[in-house]
Design a protein around this motif. Structure first.
Motif, PDB file in Angstrom:
ATOM      1  N   LEU A 163       0.832  -1.211   0.000  1.00 21.93           N
ATOM      2  CA  LEU A 163       0.000   0.000   0.000  1.00 21.93           C
ATOM      3  C   LEU A 163       0.863   1.257   0.000  1.00 21.93           C
ATOM      4  O   LEU A 163       0.559   2.239  -0.689  1.00 21.93           O
ATOM      5  CB  LEU A 163      -0.937  -0.010   1.211  1.00 21.93           C
ATOM      6  N   GLU A 164       1.937   1.234   0.763  1.00 27.00           N
ATOM      7  CA  GLU A 164       2.855   2.368   0.795  1.00 27.00           C
ATOM      8  C   GLU A 164       3.424   2.638  -0.601  1.00 27.00           C
ATOM      9  O   GLU A 164       3.491   3.792  -1.038  1.00 27.00           O
ATOM     10  CB  GLU A 164       3.993   2.078   1.777  1.00 27.00           C
ATOM     11  N   SER A 165       3.797   1.586  -1.303  1.00 27.03           N
ATOM     12  CA  SER A 165       4.324   1.746  -2.659  1.00 27.03           C
ATOM     13  C   SER A 165       3.282   2.342  -3.591  1.00 27.03           C
ATOM     14  O   SER A 165       3.604   3.138  -4.476  1.00 27.03           O
ATOM     15  CB  SER A 165       4.785   0.385  -3.203  1.00 27.03           C
ATOM     16  N   GLY A 166       2.018   1.976  -3.386  1.00 29.13           N
ATOM     17  CA  GLY A 166       0.938   2.535  -4.196  1.00 29.13           C
ATOM     18  C   GLY A 166       0.791   4.032  -4.012  1.00 29.13           C
ATOM     19  O   GLY A 166       0.594   4.784  -4.977  1.00 29.13           O
ATOM     20  N   VAL A 167       0.905   4.496  -2.770  1.00 32.59           N
ATOM     21  CA  VAL A 167       0.807   5.932  -2.499  1.00 32.59           C
ATOM     22  C   VAL A 167       2.006   6.674  -3.088  1.00 32.59           C
ATOM     23  O   VAL A 167       1.862   7.757  -3.663  1.00 32.59           O
ATOM     24  CB  VAL A 167       0.695   6.206  -0.986  1.00 32.59           C
ATOM     25  N   LYS A 168       3.191   6.084  -2.971  1.00 25.80           N
ATOM     26  CA  LYS A 168       4.386   6.720  -3.532  1.00 25.80           C
ATOM     27  C   LYS A 168       4.296   6.819  -5.058  1.00 25.80           C
ATOM     28  O   LYS A 168       4.721   7.812  -5.649  1.00 25.80           O
ATOM     29  CB  LYS A 168       5.636   5.954  -3.110  1.00 25.80           C
ATOM     30  N   LEU A 225      -4.147  12.138   1.435  1.00 27.43           N
ATOM     31  CA  LEU A 225      -4.621  10.810   1.020  1.00 27.43           C
ATOM     32  C   LEU A 225      -4.608   9.887   2.229  1.00 27.43           C
ATOM     33  O   LEU A 225      -3.569   9.693   2.861  1.00 27.43           O
ATOM     34  CB  LEU A 225      -3.735  10.230  -0.081  1.00 27.43           C
ATOM     35  N   SER A 226      -5.765   9.340   2.560  1.00 29.24           N
ATOM     36  CA  SER A 226      -5.878   8.346   3.621  1.00 29.24           C
ATOM     37  C   SER A 226      -6.699   7.188   3.072  1.00 29.24           C
ATOM     38  O   SER A 226      -7.784   7.407   2.536  1.00 29.24           O
ATOM     39  CB  SER A 226      -6.552   8.937   4.863  1.00 29.24           C
ATOM     40  N   ALA A 227      -6.161   5.986   3.195  1.00 28.17           N
ATOM     41  CA  ALA A 227      -6.839   4.819   2.622  1.00 28.17           C
ATOM     42  C   ALA A 227      -6.867   3.676   3.617  1.00 28.17           C
ATOM     43  O   ALA A 227      -6.021   3.584   4.511  1.00 28.17           O
ATOM     44  CB  ALA A 227      -6.140   4.389   1.334  1.00 28.17           C
ATOM     45  N   LEU A 228      -7.830   2.787   3.423  1.00 30.30           N
ATOM     46  CA  LEU A 228      -8.030   1.649   4.314  1.00 30.30           C
ATOM     47  C   LEU A 228      -8.343   0.421   3.472  1.00 30.30           C
ATOM     48  O   LEU A 228      -9.172   0.476   2.568  1.00 30.30           O
ATOM     49  CB  LEU A 228      -9.195   1.940   5.271  1.00 30.30           C
ATOM     50  N   LEU A 229      -7.667  -0.674   3.762  1.00 27.58           N
ATOM     51  CA  LEU A 229      -7.932  -1.958   3.117  1.00 27.58           C
ATOM     52  C   LEU A 229      -8.256  -2.961   4.215  1.00 27.58           C
ATOM     53  O   LEU A 229      -7.445  -3.177   5.126  1.00 27.58           O
ATOM     54  CB  LEU A 229      -6.701  -2.418   2.329  1.00 27.58           C
ATOM     55  N   ILE A 230      -9.439  -3.545   4.158  1.00 30.52           N
ATOM     56  CA  ILE A 230      -9.869  -4.481   5.196  1.00 30.52           C
ATOM     57  C   ILE A 230      -9.816  -5.896   4.632  1.00 30.52           C
ATOM     58  O   ILE A 230     -10.528  -6.231   3.678  1.00 30.52           O
ATOM     59  CB  ILE A 230     -11.291  -4.148   5.698  1.00 30.52           C
ATOM     60  N   ARG A 231      -8.932  -6.709   5.223  1.00 30.49           N
ATOM     61  CA  ARG A 231      -8.738  -8.095   4.789  1.00 30.49           C
ATOM     62  C   ARG A 231      -8.324  -8.959   5.977  1.00 30.49           C
ATOM     63  O   ARG A 231      -7.584  -8.504   6.846  1.00 30.49           O
ATOM     64  CB  ARG A 231      -7.619  -8.187   3.739  1.00 30.49           C
ATOM     65  N   ALA A 232      -8.801 -10.199   5.979  1.00 29.13           N
ATOM     66  CA  ALA A 232      -8.334 -11.206   6.939  1.00 29.13           C
ATOM     67  C   ALA A 232      -8.371 -10.719   8.389  1.00 29.13           C
ATOM     68  O   ALA A 232      -7.422 -10.906   9.142  1.00 29.13           O
ATOM     69  CB  ALA A 232      -6.908 -11.638   6.580  1.00 29.13           C
ATOM     70  N   ASN A 233      -9.475 -10.089   8.771  1.00 29.55           N
ATOM     71  CA  ASN A 233      -9.645  -9.584  10.135  1.00 29.55           C
ATOM     72  C   ASN A 233      -8.622  -8.518  10.521  1.00 29.55           C
ATOM     73  O   ASN A 233      -8.329  -8.309  11.692  1.00 29.55           O
ATOM     74  CB  ASN A 233      -9.615 -10.727  11.160  1.00 29.55           C
ATOM     75  N   ALA A 269      -7.345  -4.369   9.395  1.00 24.97           N
ATOM     76  CA  ALA A 269      -7.524  -3.153   8.606  1.00 24.97           C
ATOM     77  C   ALA A 269      -6.142  -2.549   8.414  1.00 24.97           C
ATOM     78  O   ALA A 269      -5.422  -2.304   9.387  1.00 24.97           O
ATOM     79  CB  ALA A 269      -8.442  -2.161   9.315  1.00 24.97           C
ATOM     80  N   PHE A 270      -5.771  -2.355   7.160  1.00 28.89           N
ATOM     81  CA  PHE A 270      -4.471  -1.803   6.815  1.00 28.89           C
ATOM     82  C   PHE A 270      -4.668  -0.364   6.341  1.00 28.89           C
ATOM     83  O   PHE A 270      -5.462  -0.112   5.439  1.00 28.89           O
ATOM     84  CB  PHE A 270      -3.812  -2.616   5.698  1.00 28.89           C
ATOM     85  N   ALA A 327      -0.253   1.604   8.897  1.00 31.47           N
ATOM     86  CA  ALA A 327      -0.723   1.055  10.171  1.00 31.47           C
ATOM     87  C   ALA A 327      -1.542  -0.197   9.903  1.00 31.47           C
ATOM     88  O   ALA A 327      -2.022  -0.405   8.780  1.00 31.47           O
ATOM     89  CB  ALA A 327      -1.565   2.084  10.921  1.00 31.47           C
ATOM     90  N   ASP A 328      -1.705  -1.017  10.922  1.00 28.00           N
ATOM     91  CA  ASP A 328      -2.657  -2.125  10.834  1.00 28.00           C
ATOM     92  C   ASP A 328      -3.262  -2.343  12.211  1.00 28.00           C
ATOM     93  O   ASP A 328      -2.590  -2.181  13.232  1.00 28.00           O
ATOM     94  CB  ASP A 328      -1.993  -3.403  10.308  1.00 28.00           C
TER      95      ASP A 328
END
Length: 202
Positions: free
Chosen positions: A63-68, A91-99, A101-102, A167-168
């Motif tokens: 995700l960090e690489s995506g923002v860069k 830019l603030s983003a959230l990805l929720i997977r496998a219990n 949140a990243f 963060a996670d």
């Protein structure tokens, strides 16, 4: 995108040229990055399910690489068009997977997790005021009355590179997440009661 558990808020920096362009471009770039990495994400999530917790860091790095990458694209657009010079966005983003949140974050938009009456702010404001408070140059009480609260120290597109916070946190049934710009969180008090009430009403 509920199907992918992917959410983004971007706020074009006020006072700069074409604020809606960098915010839209940053979201599009990050979304393309995450969608393009779908197989990698699925593989990492599966490994997390098998107990390989180091994969949590791999998702954060992805995700960090995506923002860069988005930062580089926004900066490049501004370099090619004099009318867009100086444009940037939070830019603030959230990805929720496998219990889990990243989160990834640049600027002063925020991400909150609300669990019952408990509120956890996942992001830290990249503002001049917050920097001064964090380094003991100003108290919280002084910060409340200070001018220049909207002066941010990091933004996507400000330069060709940006330092990204990641963060996670764990996710439980009933958790709610709030992503918002300073246009909303600027009204919240220190108690976080407003965040809880807003999420309960929403």
């Amino acid at each position: 995108d509920d199907a992918r558990g992917f959410y983004v808020v971007a706020d074009g920096v006020g006072g700069h040229n074409k604020g809606e362009i960098p915010s839209r471009e940053a979201v599009d770039q990050l979304r393309s990055w995450v969608y393009g990495a779908q197989r990698d994400l699925d593989r990492l999530v599966e490994r997390i399910g098998l107990g390989e917790t180091e994969c949590v860091w791999e998702i954060r790095r992805l995700l960090e690489s995506g923002v860069k990458s988005a930062c580089y694209m926004v900066y490049g657009m501004a370099e090619l068009d004099p009318e867009k010079k100086g444009m940037s966005t939070t830019l603030s983003a959230l990805l929720i997977r496998a219990n889990f949140a990243f989160g990834v974050h640049v600027g002063d938009s925020r991400v909150y997790r609300v669990r019952g009456s408990n509120v956890l702010q996942l992001t830290e404001d990249h503002t001049l005021i917050n920097y001064k408070v964090k380094h003991g140059m100003m108290t919280r009480a002084e910060a409340e009355k200070a001018t220049g609260k909207n002066v941010i120290t990091r933004a996507v597109g400000q330069k060709d590179y940006v330092q990204v916070d990641t963060a996670d946190v764990d996710v439980a049934v009933g958790d709610r997440f709030l992503l918002c710009s300073d246009g909303l969180h600027g009204y919240f008090g220190d108690s976080n009661r407003d965040v809880v009430d807003l999420c309960a009403d929403g």
